[in-house]
Write a protein that holds these residues in place. Structure first.
Motif, PDB file in Angstrom:
ATOM      1  N   VAL A  82       0.860  -1.192   0.000  1.00 13.13           N
ATOM      2  CA  VAL A  82       0.000   0.000   0.000  1.00 13.13           C
ATOM      3  C   VAL A  82       0.890   1.235   0.000  1.00 13.13           C
ATOM      4  O   VAL A  82       1.923   1.273   0.670  1.00 13.13           O
ATOM      5  N   LEU A  83       0.508   2.245  -0.787  1.00 13.46           N
ATOM      6  CA  LEU A  83       1.261   3.493  -0.889  1.00 13.46           C
ATOM      7  C   LEU A  83       0.302   4.672  -0.814  1.00 13.46           C
ATOM      8  O   LEU A  83      -0.876   4.557  -1.164  1.00 13.46           O
ATOM      9  N   ASN A  84       0.819   5.825  -0.408  1.00 13.28           N
ATOM     10  CA  ASN A  84       0.031   7.060  -0.491  1.00 13.28           C
ATOM     11  C   ASN A  84       0.535   7.905  -1.662  1.00 13.28           C
ATOM     12  O   ASN A  84       0.734   9.110  -1.555  1.00 13.28           O
ATOM     13  N   ALA A  85       0.725   7.248  -2.790  1.00 11.05           N
ATOM     14  CA  ALA A  85       1.174   7.880  -4.034  1.00 11.05           C
ATOM     15  C   ALA A  85       0.580   7.097  -5.192  1.00 11.05           C
ATOM     16  O   ALA A  85       0.309   5.897  -5.057  1.00 11.05           O
ATOM     17  N   PRO A  86       0.370   7.746  -6.338  1.00 13.62           N
ATOM     18  CA  PRO A  86      -0.201   7.038  -7.486  1.00 13.62           C
ATOM     19  C   PRO A  86       0.883   6.363  -8.320  1.00 13.62           C
ATOM     20  O   PRO A  86       1.733   7.037  -8.913  1.00 13.62           O
ATOM     21  N   LEU A  87       0.877   5.054  -8.367  1.00 10.68           N
ATOM     22  CA  LEU A  87       1.799   4.349  -9.246  1.00 10.68           C
ATOM     23  C   LEU A  87       1.306   4.465 -10.681  1.00 10.68           C
ATOM     24  O   LEU A  87       0.111   4.388 -10.947  1.00 10.68           O
ATOM     25  N   SER A  88       2.239   4.641 -11.609  1.00 11.94           N
ATOM     26  CA  SER A  88       1.875   4.844 -13.010  1.00 11.94           C
ATOM     27  C   SER A  88       1.510   3.527 -13.677  1.00 11.94           C
ATOM     28  O   SER A  88       1.814   2.435 -13.174  1.00 11.94           O
ATOM     29  N   ALA A  89       0.885   3.639 -14.855  1.00 13.61           N
ATOM     30  CA  ALA A  89       0.537   2.452 -15.629  1.00 13.61           C
ATOM     31  C   ALA A  89       1.792   1.692 -16.042  1.00 13.61           C
ATOM     32  O   ALA A  89       1.805   0.450 -16.059  1.00 13.61           O
ATOM     33  N   ASP A  90       2.868   2.411 -16.375  1.00 14.33           N
ATOM     34  CA  ASP A  90       4.118   1.746 -16.761  1.00 14.33           C
ATOM     35  C   ASP A  90       4.753   1.038 -15.570  1.00 14.33           C
ATOM     36  O   ASP A  90       5.360  -0.023 -15.718  1.00 14.33           O
ATOM     37  N   TRP A  91       4.627   1.637 -14.388  1.00 15.96           N
ATOM     38  CA  TRP A  91       5.130   0.996 -13.179  1.00 15.96           C
ATOM     39  C   TRP A  91       4.369  -0.302 -12.935  1.00 15.96           C
ATOM     40  O   TRP A  91       4.964  -1.344 -12.636  1.00 15.96           O
ATOM     41  N   ALA A  92       3.031  -0.259 -13.069  1.00 17.63           N
ATOM     42  CA  ALA A  92       2.209  -1.454 -12.860  1.00 17.63           C
ATOM     43  C   ALA A  92       2.607  -2.560 -13.823  1.00 17.63           C
ATOM     44  O   ALA A  92       2.692  -3.742 -13.442  1.00 17.63           O
TER      45      ALA A  92
END
Length: 392
Positions: A362-372
């Motif tokens: 869990v993070l309090n930041a938005p992971l990018s589509a490329d990261w996913a």
């Protein structure tokens, strides 16, 4: 006199031959037997740029999963001296002067099998190199700070090792450790996992992670293997039903208005709505029974429109969704004080997960589509994501 000289010559000749043989054997052993090899062996890891999406990933926790006798202990024909794997070192440069951060989740000195998480910057334009060194006899302690692998955006990382004894500790510096409520050790996607097989009482409770309260962005991911697709089942939840809510990632079944084999995400807009807010469903089945899948969602309150603010991911790809009700918060989620639960919905609505889970983050930041996508490619098939090259 003659006999004495003759015996002396014989003695000298025999001694020289024995000395020569001993020297040859010692030299051969030093060159061929890793037990007597005192110089470290260098190697490099080559991460395939074609597996890393269309943008760079900074501070990426790279999964280095390996199984090779090369990495076993010297007693078993390998190059490692420390049985805990402490004499393996990682660097960002070929000169091996800039050390990286890494966490050893698992290491078997007999087989040379291991799972190590390494923080590095991954490029999509050129192959990424990580340089390594093993076989340093003088190293007897761990040489990195394991929690440094997970940057400040990570608020909880639960590896759920080790397949024999279930571990529920948080690997980040936040120490948001779990409390096991009946979950059992199971074979996970990566090392061990949490067996939640009763679908009636087993779950892992952690804490109220305050950094997720009133947050403008949240990312949640985990590997799941669901036993059956017939019920609504909780994956990762920070919600006490009819009291207060923050988010909930669940499997969706027709009994709850979703899609059997689908996923559902709830996001709470405030604490005054009795746990209501918005709900987004995948508009098709995205899971198969008894099959591992990397699932998650990303909430980004800074974006415009429901579809941009909340995305659901399955196996590295954003999947089409249907807005069931409500609007995704346009800024921040609620300030819930509910604890983060793995495998259970809180409060009076007790929806449990039935299956196995692994590697929850869990993070309090938005992971990018490329990261996913990069995360999925790395974790689903490490052998095609990188190669190991021996330098010397």
């Amino acid at each position: 006199m003659f006999n004495g000289l003759s015996q002396l010559k014989k003695g000298l000749f025999k001694g020289n031959i024995q000395g020569l043989n001993g020297g040859l054997m010692q030299g051969l052993n030093s060159g061929l037997n890793p037990r007597t090899k005192k110089t470290p062996t260098s190697f490099r890891i080559v991460i395939d740029k074609n597996k890393c999406g269309a943008s760079n990933s900074t501070d990426f926790p790279f999964l280095f999963s390996f199984s090779d006798k090369f990495f076993s202990n010297i007693s078993y024909g390998g190059r490692m001296f420390n049985r805990n794997g402490y004499d393996i070192l990682f660097y960002s440069d070929a000169a091996m002067s800039v050390p990286l951060s890494w966490e050893i989740e698992y290491y078997d000195a007999t087989t040379g099998t291991g799972i190590i998480w390494i923080k590095t910057n991954v490029s999509y334009q050129t192959d990424t190199y990580i340089y390594g060194k093993i076989g340093v006899p003088s190293i007897n302690t761990f040489q990195s700070v394991a929690t440094s692998v997970w940057n400040s955006n990570y608020k909880g990382v639960w590896h759920l090792p080790n397949g024999t004894t279930l571990g529920v500790l948080d690997s980040t510096s936040n120490a948001n450790n779990g409390t096991n409520n009946g979950a059992t050790a199971a074979t996970g996607k990566i090392d061990g996992g949490a067996g939640l097989v009763s679908a009636s009482s087993q779950f892992i409770d952690t804490v109220d992670i305050a950094a997720l309260d009133n947050a403008g962005a949240i990312s949640v991911f985990g590997w799941v293997k669901q036993s059956s697709l017939t019920n609504d089942e909780s994956i990762v939840v920070k919600w006490d039903y009819q009291t207060q809510g923050n988010f909930a990632l669940q499997t969706g079944a027709s009994s709850g208005g979703g899609v059997a084999g689908g996923l559902t995400v709830y996001i709470a807009t405030s604490l005054t709505d009795n746990g209501n807010g918005c709900r987004v469903d995948t508009n098709a089945a995205v899971l198969s029974a008894n099959t591992w899948a990397l699932v998650g969602f990303v909430f980004d309150g800074s974006q415009t429109g429901n579809a941009n603010r909340l995305k659901i991911y399955v196996n590295g790809a954003s999947v089409p969704v249907t807005q069931a009700f409500g609007n995704v918060p346009a800024s921040t989620v609620s300030g819930s004080t509910a604890t983060v639960k793995i495998g259970k919905f809180g409060g009076i609505l007790t929806r449990y997960f039935n299956g196995v889970m692994d590697e929850v983050i869990v993070l309090n930041a938005p992971l990018s589509a490329d990261w996913a996508l990069t995360q999925y490619n790395n974790q689903s098939s490490p052998s095609t994501f990188f190669q190991i090259q021996i330098i010397k």
